[in-house]
Structure formats: structure tokens, C-alpha cells
Motif scaffolding. Structure first.
Motif, PDB file in Angstrom:
ATOM      1  N   THR A 196       0.614  -1.206  -0.023  1.00 10.32           N
ATOM      2  CA  THR A 196      -0.058   0.144   0.059  1.00 10.32           C
ATOM      3  C   THR A 196       0.709   1.253  -0.029  1.00 10.32           C
ATOM      4  O   THR A 196       1.742   1.311   0.741  1.00 10.32           O
ATOM      5  N   SER A 197       0.818   2.134  -0.711  1.00 10.90           N
ATOM      6  CA  SER A 197       1.405   3.361  -0.936  1.00 10.90           C
ATOM      7  C   SER A 197       0.857   4.514   0.151  1.00 10.90           C
ATOM      8  O   SER A 197      -0.379   4.426   0.502  1.00 10.90           O
ATOM      9  N   ARG A 198       1.840   5.313   0.234  1.00 10.37           N
ATOM     10  CA  ARG A 198       1.639   6.415   1.076  1.00 10.37           C
ATOM     11  C   ARG A 198       0.419   7.279   0.575  1.00 10.37           C
ATOM     12  O   ARG A 198      -0.726   7.701   1.138  1.00 10.37           O
ATOM     13  N   GLU A 199       0.311   7.512  -0.676  1.00 15.70           N
ATOM     14  CA  GLU A 199      -0.831   8.051  -1.439  1.00 15.70           C
ATOM     15  C   GLU A 199      -2.282   7.204  -1.300  1.00 15.70           C
ATOM     16  O   GLU A 199      -3.376   7.943  -1.170  1.00 15.70           O
ATOM     17  N   ASP A 200      -2.215   6.168  -1.364  1.00 18.04           N
ATOM     18  CA  ASP A 200      -3.327   5.146  -1.309  1.00 18.04           C
ATOM     19  C   ASP A 200      -3.878   5.290   0.183  1.00 18.04           C
ATOM     20  O   ASP A 200      -5.203   5.255   0.477  1.00 18.04           O
ATOM     21  N   ALA A 201      -2.809   5.251   1.251  1.00 19.31           N
ATOM     22  CA  ALA A 201      -3.188   5.464   2.516  1.00 19.31           C
ATOM     23  C   ALA A 201      -3.929   6.868   2.806  1.00 19.31           C
ATOM     24  O   ALA A 201      -4.956   7.057   3.553  1.00 19.31           O
ATOM     25  N   ARG A 202      -3.274   8.030   2.125  1.00 19.75           N
ATOM     26  CA  ARG A 202      -3.906   9.117   2.371  1.00 19.75           C
ATOM     27  C   ARG A 202      -5.322   9.328   1.825  1.00 19.75           C
ATOM     28  O   ARG A 202      -6.398   9.709   2.539  1.00 19.75           O
ATOM     29  N   GLN A 203      -5.516   8.634   0.739  1.00 19.05           N
ATOM     30  CA  GLN A 203      -6.736   8.604   0.178  1.00 19.05           C
ATOM     31  C   GLN A 203      -7.826   7.644   1.138  1.00 19.05           C
ATOM     32  O   GLN A 203      -9.126   7.965   1.099  1.00 19.05           O
ATOM     33  N   TYR A 204      -7.369   6.717   1.785  1.00 18.12           N
ATOM     34  CA  TYR A 204      -8.041   5.941   2.746  1.00 18.12           C
ATOM     35  C   TYR A 204      -8.684   6.804   3.830  1.00 18.12           C
ATOM     36  O   TYR A 204      -9.889   6.634   4.138  1.00 18.12           O
ATOM     37  N   TRP A 205      -7.559   7.511   4.233  1.00 15.60           N
ATOM     38  CA  TRP A 205      -8.317   8.304   5.572  1.00 15.60           C
ATOM     39  C   TRP A 205      -8.746   9.590   5.364  1.00 15.60           C
ATOM     40  O   TRP A 205      -9.381  10.156   6.200  1.00 15.60           O
ATOM     41  N   PHE A 206      -8.369  10.157   3.801  1.00 18.59           N
ATOM     42  CA  PHE A 206      -8.890  11.439   3.846  1.00 18.59           C
ATOM     43  C   PHE A 206      -9.501  11.669   2.405  1.00 18.59           C
ATOM     44  O   PHE A 206      -9.445  12.542   1.765  1.00 18.59           O
ATOM     45  N   ALA A 207     -10.340  10.803   2.198  1.00 23.30           N
ATOM     46  CA  ALA A 207     -11.088  10.687   0.919  1.00 23.30           C
ATOM     47  C   ALA A 207     -12.108  11.886   1.082  1.00 23.30           C
ATOM     48  O   ALA A 207     -12.364  12.079   2.202  1.00 23.30           O
ATOM     49  N   PRO A 208     -12.761  12.437   0.075  1.00 22.70           N
ATOM     50  CA  PRO A 208     -13.503  13.375   0.091  1.00 22.70           C
ATOM     51  C   PRO A 208     -14.646  13.347   0.883  1.00 22.70           C
ATOM     52  O   PRO A 208     -15.332  13.980   1.520  1.00 22.70           O
ATOM     53  N   GLU A 209     -15.271  12.167   0.637  1.00 25.73           N
ATOM     54  CA  GLU A 209     -16.629  11.824   1.402  1.00 25.73           C
ATOM     55  C   GLU A 209     -16.330  11.312   2.932  1.00 25.73           C
ATOM     56  O   GLU A 209     -17.234  11.027   3.668  1.00 25.73           O
ATOM     57  N   ALA A 210     -15.054  11.029   3.338  1.00 26.90           N
ATOM     58  CA  ALA A 210     -14.861  10.521   4.662  1.00 26.90           C
ATOM     59  C   ALA A 210     -14.591  11.625   5.748  1.00 26.90           C
ATOM     60  O   ALA A 210     -14.025  13.087   5.367  1.00 26.90           O
ATOM     61  N   ARG A 211     -14.769  11.294   6.977  1.00 23.90           N
ATOM     62  CA  ARG A 211     -14.646  12.148   8.055  1.00 23.90           C
ATOM     63  C   ARG A 211     -13.715  11.558   9.036  1.00 23.90           C
ATOM     64  O   ARG A 211     -13.977  10.231   9.155  1.00 23.90           O
ATOM     65  N   THR A 212     -12.767  12.085   9.524  1.00 24.80           N
ATOM     66  CA  THR A 212     -11.634  11.230  10.432  1.00 24.80           C
ATOM     67  C   THR A 212     -11.306  12.176  11.703  1.00 24.80           C
ATOM     68  O   THR A 212     -11.114  13.317  11.559  1.00 24.80           O
ATOM     69  N   TRP A 213     -11.163  11.379  12.741  1.00 26.77           N
ATOM     70  CA  TRP A 213     -10.693  11.935  13.931  1.00 26.77           C
ATOM     71  C   TRP A 213      -9.564  11.163  14.652  1.00 26.77           C
ATOM     72  O   TRP A 213      -9.258   9.835  14.113  1.00 26.77           O
TER      73      TRP A 213
END
Lengths: 176, 176
Positions: B37-54
Motif C-alpha cells: 500500500t502506498s502512502r498516497e493510497d493511505a492518504r486517500q483511505y483516511w482523507f477521502a473527500p466523502e470521509a470524516r476522520t478523527w
């Protein structure tokens, strides 16, 4: 059924596929996508880079339905195919879904998938449930009230799953 | 636990989140993503446009874990939140997962979700299963051999689900 072929979908098929997809979207009883789904989202759904898609074609030109495979999960879940299948409302009840489902299973095996999943089968969609059961799928999960049915309100959705081969015969996982 | 806060994740937190994520990826026992898994895929996973993360933060600076919500499906399934939660290997067993899970449930309710789902809990991850059960989730599905465990080979994965409110009290679906 003699003049019906299943072949890989191409860009040129998308217009007909979109028409079929839209009829199901408008009905609001079987697909999780709703009526505001854009043509571009639909294209992404059927022609995602990691997806493989086939169409059932009558007489060499009329698209009657389509089936799509993609990895159900990344990485450690990528040996399970996620399947989607749709048949034109004008071609229901004549075996197109069965033909596409069988084709999808064969292609999934050929592509090296070890299992296959429909991850969101609406519990009131008895036609689909019956069809996938006939092809060897089981209901392995029930998501309570997970689908907002246009007529019936919130209803359950099922996860349907099939092992494509006896796990005793699965290849050993690669070292990683 | 007195100096631990849960607050919205920001871009500045991503480096620490990526470190936590990578440790789980390397372990290969709980996350469906694998070591490539790439850093960019990880970023997409945690910070997708439709996601909210804490994130859970100790002493105002040390990130101990994170929880993310996004719609589990589009359109007619968008009232169900898909949740992901991860705790630093250095902060296991002290209640961070519980804290993040409870926070996620509160935020899910506040965002209008009616149910919440972990769609891929590895069946051998007893810590997570125990935790989500304590928070009111049930196993509603079992995906046979759907996870390629780094040490154990193919093992089942669970779908865990919780209604955030009694469906009798759910708002009527909007007309569409």
C-alpha cells in the motif's frame, strides 16, 4: 438464446449499458445507486481500471445485460471477486442473468479469483436471490435495513458468496 | 486517559497516522491492505473527500489512533456509515479503541447516519471483535476465507453492524 453471445464490453457499449443501468436506477428497488447517479459515475462503476466487464449481446448488436468483476478488497482480500450484474428490463426472465452469472464465474476462475461475492443484494429482490442461489451462492450476511427501497422503505440487504473452489485445494498464499 | 483528546484529523496528522497504518500493514493480521500500500493510497483511505476522520491525541501532540467514517454505499445505502479504526501498537490495551469507537458512534449519529458497519473484521482479530461487541455491534455476516492472513493463511472475515437507533424511530425516507 442461440443468437446471444457474451463478450468483453467496450467503450462503444457504454451508451446501451447506461440505458439499462438508468432503468434500474429509476426503479429504485435493486441497485444501491440512486437516480442522481451521473453518467460519469456509471462509467466509473462499469469501467473502473481494476474491473473487467462483459456484455450479453443478441444478434451481434443489441446489449441485453452486463456483468462486472473487480477485487472485492485490496491486498489481503483481493482473491475474492466482487460481482455486479444487470439485465435489461426488456430481457428479464429468459435466462440472461443466468448466462451472465455463469460467464462471470468462469472468468473469475480464469482470472485466479478463489471466491466471488455479491456484496449488496436487496432482500426483496427475489429474482436475483433465486438466481444466485441456483448458481451456488449462499447468503452469508444480512445487513439490517441497509437499503432504502423506493416503495418499501428501509429493507435488509444480503451478502451472497461462493467459494469458486474447495479451499483445501487453494494455492498457498504467497510469502509476504 | 485524562490527557487524551479526540479531535478532527488534519493534514498535519497524516505522517503519524501513516506510521500507525504501516505498522498494521507490516503485521498483516488485521488490515485488508497489504505491505505494498502506498502512502498516497493511505492518504486517500483516511482523507477521502466523502470521509470524516478523527484522531486520539495524548498531551496535545502524540497521535495514538484514528477513526474514520464514510458512507458504506452510495445513494440508497448511504444512511449506513462504514467505519475504520486503528490504534498505535504502542497504545494497545488502554482503551483508545473504545474511546475512538464511542466517538465515531457519536459523530455518526450527529452526521445523520442510521446504522454503522465494520465491513471487514478479520475473524482472528479477537481484540477488535470483543471491542465492537462491547460497543453494541453484532456479527451479521461471515465471509469464508476472505482474508489472507500473513501467518495463518486464509481465514474468515466478519461484517459487524449496529443500528444507531431503533428503526421504528428512523425518519421516513425522502421521496425520490
Amino acid at each position: 438464446m442461440t443468437d446471444i453471445q457474451v463478450r468483453p464490453a467496450t467503450d462503444a457499449d457504454f451508451h446501451a449499458m447506461w440505458t439499462i443501468f438508468q432503468s434500474h436506477l429509476a426503479e429504485g428497488e435493486t441497485c444501491v445507486q440512486d437516480g442522481v447517479t451521473s453518467r460519469e459515475d456509471a462509467r466509473q462503476y462499469w469501467f473502473a481500471p481494476e474491473a473487467r466487464t462483459w456484455v450479453a449481446v443478441k444478434g451481434g448488436e443489441r446489449i441485453l445485460g452486463m456483468v462486472r468483476l473487480r477485487p472485492n478488497q485490496q491486498g489481503r482480500g483481493a482473491h475474492v471477486a466482487n460481482a455486479a450484474c444487470m439485465v435489461s428490463p426488456n430481457a428479464q426472465g429468459v435466462g440472461i442473468g443466468h448466462l451472465l452469472g455463469e460467464h462471470g464465474m468462469g472468468e473469475a476462475r480464469r482470472l485466479g479469483y478463489l471466491a466471488m461475492q455479491f456484496d449488496f443484494v436487496v432482500s426483496t429482490n427475489s429474482r436475483a436471490i433465486h438466481l444466485w442461489k441456483r448458481l451456488g451462492f449462499s447468503i452469508v450476511g444480512t445487513l439490517p435495513k441497509a437499503f432504502r427501497h423506493r416503495r418499501l422503505g428501509y429493507v435488509d440487504a444480503y451478502v451472497m458468496y461462493k467459494l469458486l473452489e474447495d479451499p483445501a485445494r487453494w494455492p498457498l498464499p504467497e510469502e509476504d
